[in-house]
Motif scaffolding. Structure first.
Motif, PDB file in Angstrom:
ATOM      1  N   ILE A   1      -1.790 -10.528  -0.123  1.00  0.00           N
ATOM      2  CA  ILE A   1      -0.934 -11.675  -0.409  1.00  0.00           C
ATOM      3  C   ILE A   1      -1.790 -12.931  -0.335  1.00  0.00           C
ATOM      4  O   ILE A   1      -2.455 -13.180   0.678  1.00  0.00           O
TER       5      ILE A   1
ATOM      6  N   HIS B   1       6.829 -12.764   1.007  1.00  0.00           N
ATOM      7  CA  HIS B   1       6.263 -11.573   0.389  1.00  0.00           C
ATOM      8  C   HIS B   1       5.713 -11.826  -0.999  1.00  0.00           C
ATOM      9  O   HIS B   1       5.554 -10.894  -1.798  1.00  0.00           O
TER      10      HIS B   1
ATOM     11  N   GLU C   1       2.930 -12.107  -3.644  1.00  0.00           N
ATOM     12  CA  GLU C   1       1.667 -11.371  -3.669  1.00  0.00           C
ATOM     13  C   GLU C   1       0.583 -12.216  -4.341  1.00  0.00           C
ATOM     14  O   GLU C   1      -0.087 -13.001  -3.688  1.00  0.00           O
TER      15      GLU C   1
ATOM     16  N   HIS D   1      12.368 -14.409   8.753  1.00  0.00           N
ATOM     17  CA  HIS D   1      12.251 -12.964   8.921  1.00  0.00           C
ATOM     18  C   HIS D   1      12.075 -12.604  10.390  1.00  0.00           C
ATOM     19  O   HIS D   1      11.945 -13.490  11.249  1.00  0.00           O
TER      20      HIS D   1
END
Length: 385
Positions: free
Chosen positions: A212, A223, A225, A313
């Motif tokens: 990433i 997330h 990339e 998260h």
């Protein structure tokens, strides 16, 4: 298709018959007739065979009573013999192209149990066609997940496993230490990512797990990339990378970089909050502390500073033969930590449309507290343009 030629040998302490014995004990304890494990990390953990997942059934069958067996397509039997599984004394049952492998598994189970199996547990990542095929062949046995069995075995790492995770962490630290070679103004995330992937292999991994490179506003997507976005002067860049060792054990480490100029005072302030939160969560790790309490140490510090809604998260996840496995460091997980549990501590702050930052280390719970496996700097690393 050939299997991974870099599988561990039994002498490395990673593949033992004790794992199979323990799996059988826990299977019986939980009232299951059998656990059936197909290709993936669970299979590799229990017997050392790193098989590919294919339409042909490969399955390790661990009944609550009787000896385990490994059912494989006949054309793959030589690869089993050459793997660590070949040294465990497992009964190997090879099936031919015209055989019904599901019926074969059911027949072997009936012979061991003395009856039709009633509770059949399969690995969480078993293909649906394989799980349902086994259930039909076993006269409609109740199908359950084997996760309670396998997580109990895998969640506490042995000394040999911790040593592999430490080797992986040191290898990924060396990649981060070289980031200034590639991360520059004017290069795209994809260009940087290609160089990082090559370095992951050069520094001791046998496979790249993920790369990433989130520059500027892309860093606010946890997330994200790689893309064709060009790194610009003043960007914050989130670099989260991981790879796999020959043994199958994984690395996972995130650092955030300021490229082409020092961050402004406001950015430095909230990054300092993030760094303090990550430090507090790592320091909280100790036997008996719950996974959700570790999460709270990070989350409460960030929330108190006014950035709670930007922490999107959980604080972490277990790591081993899978990059994401138990224990999960998240609110609601009341699992008490035990020595040998290994997991990430990775709080982040993400400002949508602008930038983000994350700091991630792999931590192992020890009898005395925490051992942090990653040793690279956790400051906001400034790189010249």
């Amino acid at each position: 298709m050939p299997s991974d030629s870099t599988q561990p040998t039994p002498s490395d302490g990673l593949v033992t018959t004790q794992r199979l014995d323990r799996a059988r004990e826990v299977t019986a304890e939980l009232g299951l007739d059998t656990v059936v494990v197909t290709p993936g990390a669970d299979l590799r953990y229990l017997c050392g065979y790193a098989a590919h997942a294919l339409e042909r059934l490969t399955a390790l069958v661990v009944p609550a009573t009787g000896a385990p067996l490994l059912v494989v397509p006949r054309l793959e039997a030589p690869m089993v013999a050459a793997s660590p599984a070949g040294a465990l004394g497992l009964e190997l049952v090879a099936w031919d192209e015209t055989d019904d492998p599901f019926a074969l598994v059911a027949s072997e189970l009936r012979a061991r149990l003395g009856r039709d199996p009633q509770a059949l547990a399969v690995g969480a990542r078993t293909w649906a066609e394989h799980a349902l095929g086994l259930q039909r062949a076993a006269s409609g046995a109740r199908l359950e997940l084997a996760t309670p069995v396998l997580d109990r075995l895998r969640v506490v790492k042995s000394d040999a496993e911790v040593a592999e995770l430490a080797t992986a962490a040191a290898a990924i630290d060396r990649v981060h230490a070289r980031m200034g070679e590639w991360l520059r103004v004017g290069r795209t995330e994809a260009e940087v990512g290609a160089d990082v992937a090559a370095a992951i292999l050069a520094e001791g991994h046998v496979a790249v797990d993920f790369v990433i490179v989130g520059s500027g506003p892309n860093g606010a997507s946890p997330h994200h990339e790689l893309s064709d976005r060009v790194v610009q002067a003043g960007d914050l860049v989130v670099v989260d990378i991981g790879g796999e060792l020959a043994s199958g054990y994984r690395s996972d480490c995130t650092r955030t970089y300021a490229v082409g100029g020092a961050p402004d005072a406001a950015t430095a302030e909230w990054y300092g909050v993030l760094q303090a939160a990550q430090d507090a969560a790592r320091a909280a790790v100790a036997p008996g502390v719950t996974a959700e309490q570790v999460d709270a140490f990070a989350r409460d510090a960030i929330t108190a500073a006014g950035w709670g809604e930007q922490f999107l998260h959980r604080t972490g996840h277990g790591i081993g033969l899978d990059t994401h496995e138990a224990p999960y460091v998240v609110a609601g997980n009341t699992t008490p930590l035990e020595p040998g549990m290994a997991f990430s501590v990775e709080p982040g702050i993400y400002l949508a449309g602008r930038h983000g930052a994350r700091i991630e280390d792999i931590v192992v719970c020890t009898p005395d507290g925490a051992r942090t496996l990653n040793e690279g700097p956790r400051d906001l690393v400034e790189l010249p343009g």
